[in-house]
Each structure stands twice: as structure tokens, then as C-alpha cells.
Design a protein around this motif. Structure first.
Motif, mmCIF file in Angstrom:
data_model
loop_
_atom_site.group_PDB
_atom_site.id
_atom_site.type_symbol
_atom_site.label_atom_id
_atom_site.label_comp_id
_atom_site.label_asym_id
_atom_site.label_seq_id
_atom_site.Cartn_x
_atom_site.Cartn_y
_atom_site.Cartn_z
ATOM 1 N N ALA A 1 -22.658 50.883 86.545
ATOM 2 C CA ALA A 1 -22.449 50.407 87.915
ATOM 3 C C ALA A 1 -21.040 50.734 88.395
ATOM 4 O O ALA A 1 -20.848 51.217 89.522
ATOM 5 N N LEU B 1 -33.644 52.538 84.863
ATOM 6 C CA LEU B 1 -33.403 51.402 83.966
ATOM 7 C C LEU B 1 -34.657 50.562 83.768
ATOM 8 O O LEU B 1 -34.924 50.066 82.671
ATOM 9 N N VAL C 1 -24.920 49.166 81.119
ATOM 10 C CA VAL C 1 -25.319 49.075 82.526
ATOM 11 C C VAL C 1 -24.146 48.640 83.392
ATOM 12 O O VAL C 1 -23.967 49.136 84.516
ATOM 13 N N ARG D 1 -25.337 44.321 90.020
ATOM 14 C CA ARG D 1 -24.161 44.742 89.246
ATOM 15 C C ARG D 1 -23.295 45.693 90.063
ATOM 16 O O ARG D 1 -22.061 45.640 89.994
ATOM 17 N N PHE E 1 -29.656 45.987 88.575
ATOM 18 C CA PHE E 1 -28.600 46.992 88.722
ATOM 19 C C PHE E 1 -27.922 46.932 90.090
ATOM 20 O O PHE E 1 -26.692 47.079 90.187
ATOM 21 N N SER F 1 -31.697 52.383 89.220
ATOM 22 C CA SER F 1 -32.483 51.164 89.032
ATOM 23 C C SER F 1 -33.874 51.484 88.501
ATOM 24 O O SER F 1 -34.371 50.831 87.566
#
Length: 327
Positions: free
Chosen positions: A141, A246, A137, A261, A258, A243
């Protein structure tokens, strides 16, 4: 899609769809000393059939990837989708974004059995397991930030983004115990879109469209695929899409983290809570009622735990978490 392990050999046909004319089109572009030696179906695609073509040549072999639209809806829109992807792949050649190299395109199926695009094979595989997801992740990003930094001119700027749902098109789960949550979310996207600073968007950036190589400290992104929806719009929309994915793939906390991040990597998102909530819900509501669009290819890639019930519960919990944080 899975570009490596687990791809299935399909021989001369793919799922009963025509192949002869497409093969002839591909072979026409090969060197006289080259020929198609093997055809493998790549797993994990939803909108199109993906095949890896292994081409024999003196001294070894090379592999390319063929995308073909075969579902009636996507065949109808293939000319615009594949022509856009071809333009974007040419454009990305001059950047550090790890995208495939365009070889040829027949967006209107003038020569192929179905509208098709031929491109180079990228290394790596899709990684959807919960293991090492935190590290992946972080890389997602940073990669998304680099995509948003792609510079364009008036002539190379992609089309303005299109919303994938609207208040009148949202379908809540039939058995939901939280109808008021859905109504509240729909009411948020009834407003006019917030003002935003536009940038270059992938528009379908999520773990299923990113390839990885290595493990641990050597883990890296080796490719980003599926550029048919590339658009011009708010960074918030790409962040919102990843997002939601995820949250469905791992858990709500992964989806909620997210955006943080992304900003920690240097990205800029809407300053107003209401604006951020709008973009996040505009994306999340497009997955209703049960997120089967992503569940089918994800289950094919080794996540049988992602049943419709699991995904529906995660989607509702994610929408509630967005209200808890941003409303």
C-alpha cells in the motif's frame, strides 16, 4: 516473477525459442573483457520470457535481465509495450521508486530473435505465501502511494489508461451458481466511467510484480517490475487491481482491506461509493471466468493450491463482498 531462488538454467535456448541473434545483440553492448557466462530462466512471467544473464568480467561477474516477447499476441504489440517500458524506466531513474535501470531495448526485433528489453537485475524475490502477508500488504500500500506520487510533465505523462474488459466482453464461469451476481456486476460497468483526479499508474501492480528482501521487522520492498502497462488514470484502478489479486491469492478479506490500507497510508480514492464500486468491478471482471492468467505463474512460484475452482470461488465471493460494502 522470481528474480532469485528457483530460477531454472536454460543454456543456449529457452523453451525452443531462438536465442542466437538475441545473444549477439546483448554481447555487442558488452565490454571487450566481458562475456555471457550463464543463462537462467526466471519463473513467474505470463506475458513474456524472462532470463537472467550472468556476465563474467575481470574481478567478478554481474547479472542483467532480458525480457523477450515470444507469444504471437504480445509480439504483435511488442513495439508499443517495450517502447513504453523503456521510456518509463528512464523516467523512474530520477525517482525513489525501486525500478530496474534500462540498458537497451529492441522493441521491433530488428536485431533480436524476438522483441526484447535488457535491464539491470533487481535484488529480492517474489513472495506469495500466506505467511507474513499482512506485513507485505502494508508495504504494498505504501509503495503504491509512492508510485502514484511520481510527477510528470506534458511530455512525460504516460498514455491514458485502457480498460481491460467491458460489458460485452465479460465471460462468467460456465458452471456458476450465481448468474444474477455476474449480471448485476456487468450492469455496474455499463455506465460511463466516473470523474476522477488522474495520477501516474503502474497499471499492473500486484504481489507478483513486487520483489521483497528480509523478514519480520527487516522486510522491505526491493523492486517493482513490469512497467509495460504504465498509464495515466485514477488511483482507484491500481488499488482495484491489487485488491483483486490479493483476494485471489490470499482471501477475500485481504482484497477488501487493501483500499483501507492505501487510504491509511495517505492515499485518496473516490469519495462516492458508486464510483469506487465501478473501478473495483471494472478490474475484477477482467479476471473472469477463472483467473488462470495469474494462476499459472502463481502456481509455478509455489502456490499449487490456487486451482481454477479455488480462484473462481474467491472471485465470486469477492464480487459479492464488493456489493455488500459499496452498493
Amino acid at each position: 516473477m522470481d528474480m532469485g531462488e528457483g530460477a531454472g538454467r536454460v543454456g543456449g535456448d529457452v523453451d525452443g525459442h531462438g536465442w542466437a541473434a538475441t545473444r549477439a545483440w546483448v554481447e555487442k553492448g558488452l565490454l571487450e573483457s566481458e562475456h555471457i557466462d550463464d543463462v537462467m530462466r526466471l519463473r513467474g512471467g505470463w506475458t513474456s520470457e524472462m532470463r537472467r544473464l550472468d556476465i563474467s568480467r575481470p574481478g567478478g561477474r554481474r547479472s542483467v535481465v532480458l525480457r523477450s516477447f515470444v507469444k504471437p499476441f504480445f509480439v504483435q504489440h511488442a513495439d508499443g509495450l517495450l517502447s513504453r517500458e523503456a521510456r518509463i524506466l528512464r523516467q523512474l531513474d530520477a525517482t525513489d521508486v525501486p525500478a530496474a535501470t534500462l540498458i537497451d531495448v529492441d522493441a521491433a526485433a530488428e536485431y533480436c530473435d524476438y522483441p526484447s528489453l535488457l535491464m539491470s537485475l533487481l535484488p529480492g524475490t517474489v513472495r506469495l505465501a500466506d505467511q507474513e502477508s499482512e506485513r507485505r500488504v502494508d508495504l504494498l500500500a505504501r509503495q503504491l502511494l509512492r508510485i502514484h506520487g511520481v510527477q510528470v510533465t506534458a511530455g512525460t505523462r504516460p498514455r491514458t489508461y485502457q480498460a481491460w474488459t467491458g460489458p460485452e466482453r465479460v465471460s462468467p464461469p460456465g458452471a456458476t451458481e450465481r448468474p444474477e451476481l455476474w449480471q448485476r456486476a456487468v450492469d455496474v460497468i455499463r455506465r460511463e466511467p466516473p470523474d476522477y483526479l488522474p495520477c501516474f499508474l503502474h497499471r499492473d501492480f500486484h504481489p507478483g510484480n513486487v520483489l521483497f528482501e528480509g523478514t519480520g521487522g527487516d522486510l522491505r520492498i526491493s523492486g517493482v517490475v513490469d512497467w509495460v502497462e504504465t498509464s495515466w488514470g485514477p488511483a482507484d484502478l491500481d488499488v482495484a487491481h491489487c485488491s483483486t489479486a490479493l483476494a485471489l491469492l490470499h482471501d477475500v478479506s485481504a482484497g477488501m482491506a487493501f483500499a483501507d490500507r492505501y487510504t491509511a497510508a495517505g492515499g485518496a480514492l473516490a469519495q462516492e461509493q458508486a464510483a469506487h464500486l465501478y473501478w473495483r468491478l471494472l478490474d475484477a471482471l477482467a479476471f473472469a471466468p477463472d483467473a488462470e492468467k495469474v494462476a499459472v505463474p502463481w502456481r509455478e512460484l509455489g502456490r499449487p493450491d490456487l486451482t481454477p475452482a479455488v480462484l473462481t470461488n474467491r472471485l465470486e465471493d469477492y464480487i459479492q463482498a464488493l456489493f455488500d460494502r459499496y452498493a
